[in-house]
Design a protein around this motif. Structure first.
Motif, PDB file in Angstrom:
ATOM      1  N   GLY A 115      77.542  76.455  43.187  1.00  0.00           N
ATOM      2  CA  GLY A 115      77.909  75.145  42.646  1.00  0.00           C
ATOM      3  C   GLY A 115      78.391  74.140  43.679  1.00  0.00           C
ATOM      4  N   ILE A 116      79.514  73.522  43.380  1.00  0.00           N
ATOM      5  CA  ILE A 116      80.045  72.434  44.216  1.00  0.00           C
ATOM      6  C   ILE A 116      80.412  72.945  45.610  1.00  0.00           C
ATOM      7  CG2 ILE A 116      81.978  70.818  44.417  1.00  0.00           C
ATOM      8  CD1 ILE A 116      82.016  70.819  41.244  1.00  0.00           C
ATOM      9  N   GLY A 117      81.011  74.134  45.680  1.00  0.00           N
ATOM     10  CA  GLY A 117      81.412  74.683  46.973  1.00  0.00           C
ATOM     11  C   GLY A 117      80.207  74.985  47.855  1.00  0.00           C
ATOM     12  N   ARG A 118      79.168  75.558  47.253  1.00  0.00           N
ATOM     13  CA  ARG A 118      77.938  75.841  48.010  1.00  0.00           C
ATOM     14  C   ARG A 118      77.351  74.540  48.550  1.00  0.00           C
ATOM     15  NH1 ARG A 118      72.497  75.892  46.978  1.00  0.00           N
ATOM     16  NH2 ARG A 118      71.323  77.479  48.129  1.00  0.00           N
ATOM     17  N   ALA A 119      77.287  73.524  47.702  1.00  0.00           N
ATOM     18  CA  ALA A 119      76.728  72.231  48.123  1.00  0.00           C
ATOM     19  C   ALA A 119      77.559  71.644  49.263  1.00  0.00           C
ATOM     20  CB  ALA A 119      76.685  71.267  46.928  1.00  0.00           C
ATOM     21  N   ALA A 147      80.049  67.098  45.977  1.00  0.00           N
ATOM     22  CA  ALA A 147      80.310  67.524  47.359  1.00  0.00           C
ATOM     23  C   ALA A 147      80.363  66.328  48.310  1.00  0.00           C
ATOM     24  CB  ALA A 147      79.235  68.517  47.802  1.00  0.00           C
ATOM     25  N   HIS A 148      79.498  65.343  48.081  1.00  0.00           N
ATOM     26  CA  HIS A 148      79.475  64.169  48.976  1.00  0.00           C
ATOM     27  C   HIS A 148      80.836  63.478  48.998  1.00  0.00           C
ATOM     28  CE1 HIS A 148      74.831  63.749  48.511  1.00  0.00           C
ATOM     29  NE2 HIS A 148      75.172  64.596  49.439  1.00  0.00           N
ATOM     30  N   ALA A 149      81.495  63.413  47.847  1.00  0.00           N
ATOM     31  CA  ALA A 149      82.811  62.759  47.788  1.00  0.00           C
ATOM     32  C   ALA A 149      83.841  63.558  48.587  1.00  0.00           C
ATOM     33  CB  ALA A 149      83.252  62.618  46.336  1.00  0.00           C
ATOM     34  N   ALA A 150      83.767  64.904  48.482  1.00  0.00           N
ATOM     35  CA  ALA A 150      84.713  65.734  49.233  1.00  0.00           C
ATOM     36  C   ALA A 150      84.509  65.553  50.734  1.00  0.00           C
ATOM     37  CB  ALA A 150      84.546  67.197  48.832  1.00  0.00           C
ATOM     38  N   SER A 170      86.044  62.901  56.052  1.00  0.00           N
ATOM     39  CA  SER A 170      85.503  62.191  57.221  1.00  0.00           C
ATOM     40  C   SER A 170      86.440  61.093  57.708  1.00  0.00           C
ATOM     41  CB  SER A 170      84.144  61.566  56.867  1.00  0.00           C
ATOM     42  OG  SER A 170      84.345  60.394  56.088  1.00  0.00           O
ATOM     43  N   ASP A 171      86.187  60.620  58.920  1.00  0.00           N
ATOM     44  CA  ASP A 171      86.981  59.521  59.483  1.00  0.00           C
ATOM     45  C   ASP A 171      86.787  58.223  58.711  1.00  0.00           C
ATOM     46  OD1 ASP A 171      87.962  61.230  61.354  1.00  0.00           O
ATOM     47  OD2 ASP A 171      86.674  60.533  62.994  1.00  0.00           O
ATOM     48  N   VAL A 217      88.235  60.214  41.274  1.00  0.00           N
ATOM     49  CA  VAL A 217      87.520  60.560  40.043  1.00  0.00           C
ATOM     50  C   VAL A 217      86.023  60.352  40.262  1.00  0.00           C
ATOM     51  CG1 VAL A 217      87.281  60.036  37.597  1.00  0.00           C
ATOM     52  CG2 VAL A 217      89.530  59.849  38.697  1.00  0.00           C
ATOM     53  N   ILE A 218      85.240  61.406  39.980  1.00  0.00           N
ATOM     54  CA  ILE A 218      83.773  61.344  40.133  1.00  0.00           C
ATOM     55  C   ILE A 218      83.220  61.912  38.837  1.00  0.00           C
ATOM     56  CG2 ILE A 218      81.828  61.892  41.679  1.00  0.00           C
ATOM     57  CD1 ILE A 218      84.408  63.374  43.241  1.00  0.00           C
ATOM     58  N   ASP A 219      83.155  61.087  37.795  1.00  0.00           N
ATOM     59  CA  ASP A 219      82.900  61.681  36.474  1.00  0.00           C
ATOM     60  C   ASP A 219      81.946  60.873  35.601  1.00  0.00           C
ATOM     61  OD1 ASP A 219      84.426  59.535  35.697  1.00  0.00           O
ATOM     62  OD2 ASP A 219      85.905  60.720  34.575  1.00  0.00           O
ATOM     63  N   GLY A 220      81.140  60.005  36.205  1.00  0.00           N
ATOM     64  CA  GLY A 220      80.172  59.257  35.409  1.00  0.00           C
ATOM     65  C   GLY A 220      80.815  58.428  34.304  1.00  0.00           C
ATOM     66  N   GLY A 221      82.101  58.137  34.467  1.00  0.00           N
ATOM     67  CA  GLY A 221      82.802  57.288  33.500  1.00  0.00           C
ATOM     68  C   GLY A 221      83.539  58.047  32.393  1.00  0.00           C
TER      69      GLY A 221
END
Ligand SMILES: NC(=O)c1ccc[n+]([C@@H]2O[C@H](COP(=O)([O-])OP(=O)(O)OC[C@H]3O[C@@H](n4cnc5c(N)ncnc54)[C@H](O)[C@@H]3O)[C@@H](O)[C@H]2O)c1
Length: 255
Positions: free
Chosen positions: A20-24, A227-230, A235-236, A247-251
């Motif tokens: 899931g998210i961790g793998r990504a 994963a991109h948000a994490a 990142s710098d 929050v990353i939840d499509g609203g």
């Protein structure tokens, strides 16, 4: 530096990395140049992720560890630092679903497991990762909370309590260690297509449509979108982000 190498020569730990998210996130860290400690209780799962990373020329260390076990988490950090020499980032993300029962009917074991993996587990990861990151010159940590860290969900008291706890723990850790060069934030995903969600939907398109319909965007997320948000928070580019719950939840939670 190109936009695909934000973590060149850096070292990251990802928990719940088998799926899931961790793998990504683990694959994305590796694509962007990091050596990655892949932590999970699913050894074949993390070995498969390690093979994918190494086949693409990256570096990975599978670490079999239960994040609710203090000695296992201490050993996990030692194993990763022993292999790669340093630690700069951690994505504390391992999670489990609960029994799905209202509080009066919830088995005590479900409560203890949820809190043990997702709240005590995040505490233990922070406890052992922070000294290693300070010794490596600083970095960033992202913990995985949830939309269930912000609002209540009937039948999910164990999960909801652990995820609310992650937000408080993240804020406190952020205040304690920002002066030591570690930015600590958390993410609050909506529903994402991971093993725990696939298990629940059981391939039933009607179940997916029902969950998708709860999100104003009209679908569930792919693990990469979380994963991109994490990775961005590590990142710098996120250099002024401290103690935030993204929050990353499509609203879902703004309705
Ligand atoms: N998928 C969603 O809809 C969603 C939404 C909000 C938050 N989350 C959170 O995202 C995180 C990742 O979950 P996912 O959706 O990718 O699910 P997933 O089931 O695909 O992955 C979870 C991983 O955690 C591992 N794990 C479980 N217990 C562990 C332990 N004690 N020690 C080490 N590893 C352990 C599992 O083996 C698995 O590989 C979890 O914290 C979850 O609560 C998921």
């Amino acid at each position: 530096m190109t936009s695909t190498a934000r973590f060149e020569s850096k070292v990251a730990i990802v928990t719940g990395a088998a799926s899931g998210i961790g793998r990504a996130a683990a694959l994305a860290f590796a694509r962007e140049g990091a050596a990655v400690g892949l932590v999970d209780i699913d050894l074949p799962g993390i070995e498969a992720v390690a093979r994918s990373i190494e086949a693409a020329g990256g570096r990975a260390e599978p670490v079999l560890a239960d994040v609710s076990d203090p000695s296992a988490v201490s050993a996990m950090v030692e194993q990763v630092v022993g292999r790669f020499g340093e630690l700069h980032y951690a994505f504390n993300n391992a999670g489990v679903v609960g029994a799905g029962a209202p509080i009066a009917e919830m088995p005590v074991e479900s409560w203890q497991r949820g809190i043990g993996v997702m709240l005590t587990g995040v505490f233990l990861c922070l406890k052992y990762e922070i000294p290693a990151i300070i010794a490596s010159g600083g970095g960033a940590i992202v913990n995985t909370s949830s939309g269930a860290g912000l609002i209540g969900f009937p039948g999910m008291g164990d999960y909801v309590a652990s995820k609310h706890g992650v937000i408080g723990l993240t804020r406190t850790a952020a205040l304690e260690y920002v002066g030591s060069g570690i930015r600590i934030n958390c993410i609050c995903p909506g529903t994402a297509r991971s093993r725990m969600v696939e298990d629940w939907m059981q391939g039933d398109p009607a179940a997916e449509a029902q969950v998708a319909g709860l999100h104003p965007i009209g679908r569930i997320a792919e693990p990469d979108e979380i994963a991109h948000a994490a990775l961005w928070l590590c990142s710098d580019e996120a250099s002024f982000m401290v103690g935030h719950s993204m929050v990353i939840d499509g609203g879902y939670t703004i309705q």
